[in-house]
Motif scaffolding. Structure first.
Motif, PDB file in Angstrom:
ATOM      1  N   VAL A  30      23.334  26.141  48.897  1.00  0.00           N
ATOM      2  CA  VAL A  30      22.979  26.194  47.484  1.00  0.00           C
ATOM      3  C   VAL A  30      22.666  27.626  47.076  1.00  0.00           C
ATOM      4  N   THR A  31      21.932  28.345  47.907  1.00  0.00           N
ATOM      5  CA  THR A  31      21.605  29.738  47.614  1.00  0.00           C
ATOM      6  C   THR A  31      22.862  30.581  47.514  1.00  0.00           C
ATOM      7  N   ARG A  32      23.797  30.382  48.421  1.00  0.00           N
ATOM      8  CA  ARG A  32      25.056  31.123  48.379  1.00  0.00           C
ATOM      9  C   ARG A  32      25.830  30.823  47.107  1.00  0.00           C
ATOM     10  N   MET A  33      25.876  29.575  46.703  1.00  0.00           N
ATOM     11  CA  MET A  33      26.601  29.179  45.504  1.00  0.00           C
ATOM     12  C   MET A  33      25.945  29.770  44.251  1.00  0.00           C
ATOM     13  N   GLU A  34      24.613  29.854  44.248  1.00  0.00           N
ATOM     14  CA  GLU A  34      23.919  30.419  43.102  1.00  0.00           C
ATOM     15  C   GLU A  34      24.172  31.920  42.994  1.00  0.00           C
ATOM     16  N   GLU A  35      24.357  32.592  44.129  1.00  0.00           N
ATOM     17  CA  GLU A  35      24.617  34.022  44.122  1.00  0.00           C
ATOM     18  C   GLU A  35      26.004  34.340  43.569  1.00  0.00           C
ATOM     19  N   MET A  36      26.947  33.439  43.729  1.00  0.00           N
ATOM     20  CA  MET A  36      28.310  33.633  43.247  1.00  0.00           C
ATOM     21  C   MET A  36      28.337  33.386  41.744  1.00  0.00           C
ATOM     22  N   ILE A  37      28.923  34.313  40.982  1.00  0.00           N
ATOM     23  CA  ILE A  37      29.076  34.068  39.562  1.00  0.00           C
ATOM     24  C   ILE A  37      30.556  33.865  39.280  1.00  0.00           C
ATOM     25  N   SER A  38      30.855  33.233  38.171  1.00  0.00           N
ATOM     26  CA  SER A  38      32.247  32.916  37.847  1.00  0.00           C
ATOM     27  C   SER A  38      33.016  34.200  37.536  1.00  0.00           C
ATOM     28  N   THR A  39      34.321  34.111  37.625  1.00  0.00           N
ATOM     29  CA  THR A  39      35.182  35.259  37.353  1.00  0.00           C
ATOM     30  C   THR A  39      35.003  35.730  35.915  1.00  0.00           C
ATOM     31  N   ARG A  40      34.896  34.793  35.006  1.00  0.00           N
ATOM     32  CA  ARG A  40      34.729  35.149  33.589  1.00  0.00           C
ATOM     33  C   ARG A  40      33.402  35.891  33.372  1.00  0.00           C
ATOM     34  N   GLN A  41      32.324  35.392  33.973  1.00  0.00           N
ATOM     35  CA  GLN A  41      31.033  36.061  33.833  1.00  0.00           C
ATOM     36  C   GLN A  41      31.049  37.433  34.498  1.00  0.00           C
ATOM     37  N   LEU A  42      31.721  37.523  35.641  1.00  0.00           N
ATOM     38  CA  LEU A  42      31.845  38.807  36.331  1.00  0.00           C
ATOM     39  C   LEU A  42      32.622  39.804  35.467  1.00  0.00           C
ATOM     40  N   ALA A  43      33.670  39.329  34.815  1.00  0.00           N
ATOM     41  CA  ALA A  43      34.467  40.189  33.937  1.00  0.00           C
ATOM     42  C   ALA A  43      33.629  40.683  32.762  1.00  0.00           C
ATOM     43  N   LEU A  44      32.888  39.787  32.130  1.00  0.00           N
ATOM     44  CA  LEU A  44      32.042  40.177  30.997  1.00  0.00           C
ATOM     45  C   LEU A  44      31.011  41.226  31.417  1.00  0.00           C
ATOM     46  N   TYR A  95      38.525  50.114  25.145  1.00  0.00           N
ATOM     47  CA  TYR A  95      38.321  51.126  26.175  1.00  0.00           C
ATOM     48  C   TYR A  95      39.122  52.355  25.775  1.00  0.00           C
ATOM     49  N   GLN A  96      38.461  53.469  25.601  1.00  0.00           N
ATOM     50  CA  GLN A  96      39.062  54.736  25.186  1.00  0.00           C
ATOM     51  C   GLN A  96      39.912  54.578  23.929  1.00  0.00           C
ATOM     52  N   GLY A  97      39.390  53.809  22.985  1.00  0.00           N
ATOM     53  CA  GLY A  97      40.051  53.655  21.694  1.00  0.00           C
ATOM     54  C   GLY A  97      41.174  52.635  21.657  1.00  0.00           C
ATOM     55  N   VAL A  98      41.408  51.930  22.734  1.00  0.00           N
ATOM     56  CA  VAL A  98      42.486  50.942  22.796  1.00  0.00           C
ATOM     57  C   VAL A  98      41.879  49.560  22.990  1.00  0.00           C
ATOM     58  N   ILE A  99      42.421  48.585  22.281  1.00  0.00           N
ATOM     59  CA  ILE A  99      41.966  47.200  22.422  1.00  0.00           C
ATOM     60  C   ILE A  99      42.737  46.543  23.568  1.00  0.00           C
ATOM     61  N   PHE A 100      41.999  45.985  24.518  1.00  0.00           N
ATOM     62  CA  PHE A 100      42.576  45.258  25.648  1.00  0.00           C
ATOM     63  C   PHE A 100      42.170  43.797  25.557  1.00  0.00           C
ATOM     64  N   LEU A 101      42.981  42.938  26.133  1.00  0.00           N
ATOM     65  CA  LEU A 101      42.681  41.518  26.255  1.00  0.00           C
ATOM     66  C   LEU A 101      42.641  41.166  27.733  1.00  0.00           C
ATOM     67  N   MET A 102      41.665  40.353  28.119  1.00  0.00           N
ATOM     68  CA  MET A 102      41.575  39.907  29.504  1.00  0.00           C
ATOM     69  C   MET A 102      41.512  38.387  29.519  1.00  0.00           C
ATOM     70  N   GLU A 103      42.361  37.798  30.332  1.00  0.00           N
ATOM     71  CA  GLU A 103      42.332  36.357  30.546  1.00  0.00           C
ATOM     72  C   GLU A 103      41.670  36.122  31.892  1.00  0.00           C
ATOM     73  N   ALA A 104      40.525  35.445  31.870  1.00  0.00           N
ATOM     74  CA  ALA A 104      39.765  35.191  33.091  1.00  0.00           C
ATOM     75  C   ALA A 104      39.301  33.749  33.081  1.00  0.00           C
ATOM     76  N   ALA A 105      39.670  33.020  34.109  1.00  0.00           N
ATOM     77  CA  ALA A 105      39.237  31.628  34.249  1.00  0.00           C
ATOM     78  C   ALA A 105      38.135  31.559  35.302  1.00  0.00           C
ATOM     79  N   ASN A 106      37.229  30.632  35.132  1.00  0.00           N
ATOM     80  CA  ASN A 106      36.105  30.516  36.063  1.00  0.00           C
ATOM     81  C   ASN A 106      36.537  30.090  37.455  1.00  0.00           C
ATOM     82  N   ASP A 107      37.608  29.334  37.571  1.00  0.00           N
ATOM     83  CA  ASP A 107      38.006  28.789  38.861  1.00  0.00           C
ATOM     84  C   ASP A 107      39.131  29.585  39.531  1.00  0.00           C
ATOM     85  N   CYS A 108      39.348  30.816  39.094  1.00  0.00           N
ATOM     86  CA  CYS A 108      40.428  31.637  39.650  1.00  0.00           C
ATOM     87  C   CYS A 108      39.884  33.019  39.986  1.00  0.00           C
TER      88      CYS A 108
END
Length: 193
Positions: free
Chosen positions: A44-58, A80-93
């Motif tokens: 449980v402690t290990r699982m709580e330490e892991m954050i989702s990919t989307r949260q990590l990206a944010l 980023y540096q004046g350019v708009i980027f889009l990121m697709e991040a899913a929690n389970d990937c």
């Protein structure tokens, strides 16, 4: 004749010793694996330490000085540096897609430019680690987009620097596109003279 038999026996003995040593080496792979936690509390402690990919990206986008927000399609949008980027991040990937939309555009009625861009896009896609695609919009424009699919996990050391390095590769690819398109224009001008 005796030397032939002794040679064959020596070969068989040496081969068996070598094979025994190889099997002993291949059985040592288990020593590098971490032992599994002994109880559910550790799991449980290990699982709580892991954050989702989307949260990590944010979190990482904020750490590089950008303010992430969601677009209408649910993708993470940031500047980023004046350019708009889009990121697709899913929690389970463990992988994300990063996109620089509309890095270059032109009219779909400009046949010469379309031929140049198509040639350059194919060459860049063959040589680069990023993908360049073009789409035709409703406004009669052809838009070029740069995209990269890459792993994005907590275990990557210096995650902010990793993301910056990838973002900077987008700028290199955009510069390469512009330079190669301009080279094609110059070659066409030289051929007409």
């Amino acid at each position: 004749m005796i030397w032939h038999i002794l040679g064959i026996l020596a070969f068989v003995v040496i081969y068996n010793i070598w094979r025994y040593n190889q099997e002993a080496d291949s059985n040592d792979y288990g020593s590098n694996i971490e032992p599994e936690p002994k109880n559910n509390e550790e799991n449980v402690t290990r699982m709580e330490e892991m954050i989702s990919t989307r949260q990590l990206a944010l979190k990482t986008i904020e750490n590089i000085g950008s303010k992430p927000k969601y677009d209408e399609a649910g993708r993470i949008q940031f500047e980023y540096q004046g350019v708009i980027f889009l990121m697709e991040a899913a929690n389970d990937c463990m992988f994300v897609n990063l996109i620089w939309p509309w890095c270059h555009s032109f009219s779909k009625f400009d046949i010469d430019e379309f031929a140049r861009v198509r040639q350059v896009v194919n060459e860049v896609n063959l040589r680069d680690t990023l993908s360049v695609v073009y789409t035709i919009s409703d406004s009669d424009d052809v838009a070029l987009h740069i995209k990269k699919h890459f792993i994005f996990i907590q275990q990557i050391p210096e995650l902010e620097e990793y993301l910056k390095m990838i973002l900077n590769s987008f700028f290199r690819t955009a510069r390469t596109l512009e330079l190669e398109i301009e080279k094609c224009r110059m070659q066409e001008c030289e051929q007409q003279v």
